[in-house]
Design an enzyme around this catalytic site. Structure first.
Site, PDB file in Angstrom:
ATOM      1  N   ASP A 127      31.065  41.160  44.259  1.00 17.68           N
ATOM      2  CA  ASP A 127      29.889  40.748  43.515  1.00 17.68           C
ATOM      3  C   ASP A 127      30.352  40.562  42.071  1.00 17.68           C
ATOM      4  O   ASP A 127      31.420  41.038  41.665  1.00 17.68           O
ATOM      5  CB  ASP A 127      28.760  41.775  43.627  1.00 17.68           C
ATOM      6  CG  ASP A 127      27.409  41.179  43.227  1.00 17.68           C
ATOM      7  OD1 ASP A 127      27.388  40.089  42.606  1.00 17.68           O
ATOM      8  OD2 ASP A 127      26.372  41.792  43.514  1.00 17.68           O
TER       9      ASP A 127
HETATM   10  C1  BGC Z   1      24.227  39.303  42.173  1.00 19.88           C
HETATM   11  C2  BGC Z   1      24.686  38.430  43.313  1.00 19.88           C
HETATM   12  C3  BGC Z   1      24.913  37.022  42.830  1.00 19.88           C
HETATM   13  C4  BGC Z   1      25.901  37.032  41.687  1.00 19.88           C
HETATM   14  C5  BGC Z   1      26.189  35.664  41.108  1.00 19.88           C
HETATM   15  C6  BGC Z   1      25.102  39.179  40.944  1.00 19.88           C
HETATM   16  O1  BGC Z   1      24.475  39.771  39.855  1.00 19.88           O
HETATM   17  O2  BGC Z   1      24.183  40.647  42.574  1.00 19.88           O
HETATM   18  O3  BGC Z   1      23.739  38.460  44.341  1.00 19.88           O
HETATM   19  O4  BGC Z   1      25.348  36.211  43.882  1.00 19.88           O
HETATM   20  O5  BGC Z   1      25.375  37.829  40.632  1.00 19.88           O
HETATM   21  O6  BGC Z   1      25.088  35.192  40.411  1.00 19.88           O
END
Ligand code: BGC
Length: 753
Positions: free
Chosen positions: A231
């Site tokens: 993530d």
């Molecule tokens: C989130 C993800 C997301 C990623 C990219 C993170 O803060 O937890 O779900 O895909 O950001 O935006």
């Protein structure tokens, strides 16, 4: 898409390999410049594309290109139809392909452990079976377009509080059966191109550097073949991540961690083979993305809007109807509540989409009925800038303003045949980045509703919320529609259901309790000192309310229709694959066409392990014309009958009688059938701690132990032929105190090894 041949890792330099293990920028993987391999792009996800226009800023916050905003998972899940999610997925995949996006960052299949979870709107359910089934539909749909998915957030990522470091403390069985099961199902059935590991720790270990999670479970046990990315910002110590099988750190690290990997290989602290493995997976992903045929032109925004409308209508759950619905076009209708004019249709955070257009329910209602008044009733706080997530609260309007709005709504309600009151949670109340503190609707909205109930005896409430809210008014109104967050076509879909153009068939994928205090994680969420104990264990969602016989406002699986159905007595037989085939008839006994969602719940009454009262194991959404009857076969797969046996660390199907209950919700079970299932052989290890009953029942050393122990003083004191609670509970290692030679104990242990 690309003509360049993607090289094998053996053709790359050490620096090039290391470079492939982290992002180029916020949204791109690096290519290999020297060999002409272009970077590829990934974007959010999950219910539409959030592709940032122009240069990506550092936080990925600036505006994104317009894309169809489909219903978020909280709504889509309620359709109980993986074909709906697959259709939506295919449309998202098409939009992604047109934008040259290689991987869409979704779906999320985490379990809604607490009602307060800030991202509950992004997830499907409190139940792993439905989360897995619906998540599989999305993956199938998106990947059918040659675009990859990223199954997220792996794993046990069930709260936003302290999300970057909190440790989810979960016992092995609960982890397997509840929190990992949805991921396992999607991986085994659909092979998502990528998996996104989560921010949190699990039992003390960061998901992003856990070899057990990312390699043993995900790859060795489940057969995952794709790439694991972090993530955004979840990578902790990069060398540990690489060893664990975390292939790609996102977003960019500015070259810092690539250099760390190069240095670690050079000083011998990281075996280069690890780097080869993760870099090869990045190359494989780039190659796969390149295999998608080029798409030209735009997408048909009207067609996609229509798909979004159909999916939204299928997701609406009719919770109450005393006959007030469907509305008739000839009635005079007082539409009350600002959400009718300014819909809330998605949640805040990384999933926030810039929609191609937005339908307001008020306009859609006016298209059908001619006598429609509108009063705002209350003020919805302005949505935070951009994608939200700030958690900042807008100042409340003055009480005099609220009083005037309420009085206007009351006057409108008095003058109309029926009042349709739109209520819901404002953006500032739920978003990625923070959890909720309560489950109440805003007090000023409830005050307006109370006043409207006094003014008109026909009141329909339409709810817009991304997570469960308390419904203290349910007894006092004529109708309640739970529309969740429906995406950009939600307004017209709501009118479709209100007037009966679509007969509602959504069902709850989460229990609506009377009180937050009744809910399973109430005392342990969100933990303290960066640890959260999943103390309710297997008893998540309806498993909890059923085990404790707690009355709920609306049970898991519940939802009404404008027609009536009759579900016949089920029959259940063991099928050829070791699962259960349940056959049941469903009849539409009313006078309009509609869909019943037939649900099968399994229990094991004589189980030797802890069991929840019942678990959803199969379902089908069946469309029926008035008077039509159909035989439905619900197939329960063997893997879904298994429990996680902690003593052997394996899935086991217990031998014995399984009860299958069938009905239209978890608390409206109209018939049951029992079926014998041949179990897996359970061979427990024999150690000094094994007790006599286990040793005597052991398939390998049972006979030897009976014979040997029978001849000892122990055998004289306690029978080895009859059950004996006292003797049976003695561990082997202690038998020397009861007249058994150590040599006999050793022989039994050795015999089982
Ligand atoms: C989130 C993800 C997301 C990623 C990219 C993170 O803060 O937890 O779900 O895909 O950001 O935006």
């Amino acid at each position: 898409m690309s003509d360049t041949t993607v090289p094998d890792v053996s053709e790359l330099t050490l620096d090039e390999k290391a470079a492939l293990t982290s992002g180029l920028d916020f949204w791109h993987l690096k290519g290999v410049e020297r060999l002409g391999v272009e970077p590829i792009m990934v974007t959010d996800g999950p219910h539409g594309l959030r592709k940032q226009a122009g240069e990506a800023d550092h936080l990925g916050l600036n505006a994104s290109v317009p894309a169809t905003c489909f219903p978020p998972a909280v709504a889509l899940g309620s359709s109980w139809d993986p074909e709906v999610t697959a259709r939506v997925g295919a449309a998202i995949g098409r939009e992604a392909a047109i934008e040259d996006v290689a991987v869409v960052l979704g779906p999320g299949v985490n379990i809604k452990r607490s009602l307060l979870g800030g991202r509950n709107f992004e997830y499907f359910s409190e139940d792993p079976f439905i989360a897995s089934t619906m998540g599989s539909g999305i993956v199938r749909g998106i990947q059918s377009q040659g675009v990859g998915t990223s199954l997220k957030h792996f794993a046990a990522n069930n709260q936003e509080t302290d999300r970057m470091r909190a440790s989810s403390e979960v016992d092995a069985r609960t982890l397997r059966e509840i929190y990992l099961r949805a991921f396992q199902g999607v991986v085994e059935d659909e092979q998502p191109w990528t998996v996104m590991c989560s921010y949190n720790r699990i039992n003390g270990v960061y998901a992003s550097e856990d070899p057990w999670l990312l390699t043993h479970v995900l790859r060795t046990e489940w057969g995952f073949e794709g790439l694991v990315m972090s993530d955004w910002g979840a990578s902790n110590i990069r060398t540990e991540g690489v060893k664990a099988g975390m292939d790609l750190e996102m977003p960019a690290s500015g070259g810092l961690t690539d250099a760390q990997l190069v240095a670690a290989v050079k000083d011998g602290s990281l075996d280069e083979e690890y780097l080869d493995i993760v870099a090869q997976r990045a190359l494989d992903l780039i190659r796969k993305a390149g295999e998608r045929p080029a798409v030209s032109g735009g997408f048909d925004a009207d067609e996609h809007h229509a798909i979004a409308r159909e999916a939204a209508a299928r997701s609406i759950v009719l919770l109450k109807n005393d006959g007030v619905l469907p509305l008739s076009a000839s009635q005079s209708i007082a539409v009350i509540g600002e959400f009718a004019a300014k819909p809330r249709f998605q949640g805040g955070g990384s999933s926030h989409i810039n929609p191609t257009r937005v339908d307001a329910a008020l306009d859609a209602i006016r298209e059908v009925a001619s006598e429609v008044s509108y009063s705002a009733g209350y003020v919805v706080p302005e949505a935070p800038e951009g994608i939200g997530m700030s958690g900042a609260k807008a100042p409340k309007p003055a009480q005099s303003v609220l009083d005037a709005l309420r009085d206007e709504a009351v006057a409108a309600a008095k003058a109309a045949d029926v009042a349709v009151v739109f209520l819901g949670l404002p953006d500032e109340d739920e978003s990625e980045g923070f959890d909720r503190e309560h489950i109440d609707l805003p007090a000023e909205q409830l005050a307006v509703l109370d006043a409207v109930i006094e003014a008109n005896e026909r009141v329909v409430v339409v709810l817009s919320n991304g997570s469960v809210v308390a419904l203290p008014f349910a007894e006092r109104v004529s109708g309640v529609l739970e529309t969740w967050l429906l995406g950009q076509a939600g307004g017209s879909a709501t009118a479709d259901v209100l007037f009966g153009a679509v007969n509602p068939s959504g069902r709850l994928t989460e229990t609506i309790p009377f009180r937050l205090e009744d809910s399973p994680a109430f005392t342990s969420f969100p933990g303290e000192a960066s640890r959260v104990h999943y103390g309710e264990g297997l008893f998540v969602g309806y498993r909890w309310y059923d085990a404790r016989a707690i009355d709920v406002r609306f049970p898991f699986g519940f939802g009404l229709s404008y027609t009536t159905f009759e579900i016949g007595a089920p029959t259940a037989v063991a099928d050829a694959d070791g699962g259960i085939a349940v056959t049941v008839s469903v009849t539409n006994t009313g006078d309009v066409a509609g869909r019943e969602v037939v649900q099968a719940y399994v229990s094991v009454p004589e189980s030797s392990v802890v069991r929840v009262p019942r678990e959803l194991k199969a379902f089908a959404s069946v469309e029926l014309q008035p008077g039509e009857s159909r035989e439905v076969v619900l197939s329960i797969r063997r893997r879904d009958l298994a429990y996680w046996e902690v003593r052997t660390g394996a899935w086991v199907v217990e031998d014995g009688a399984y009860r299958v209950e069938v009905g239209s919700s978890s608390r409206d079970l109209v018939g049951a059938a029992d079926v014998a299932v041949a179990g897996d052989e359970l061979v427990l290890p024999v150690t000094r701690d094994s007790v006599v009953s286990e040793v005597l029942a052991h398939p390998v050393v049972g006979d030897l132990a009976r014979e040997a122990l029978g001849k000892t003083a122990f055998g004289e004191l306690f029978s080895v032929d009859e059950p004996n609670p006292m003797g049976d509970s003695l561990p082997l290692g202690r038998l020397v105190s009861f007249g058994v030679d150590q040599a006999i104990v050793d022989r039994i242990i050795a015999g089982a090894a």
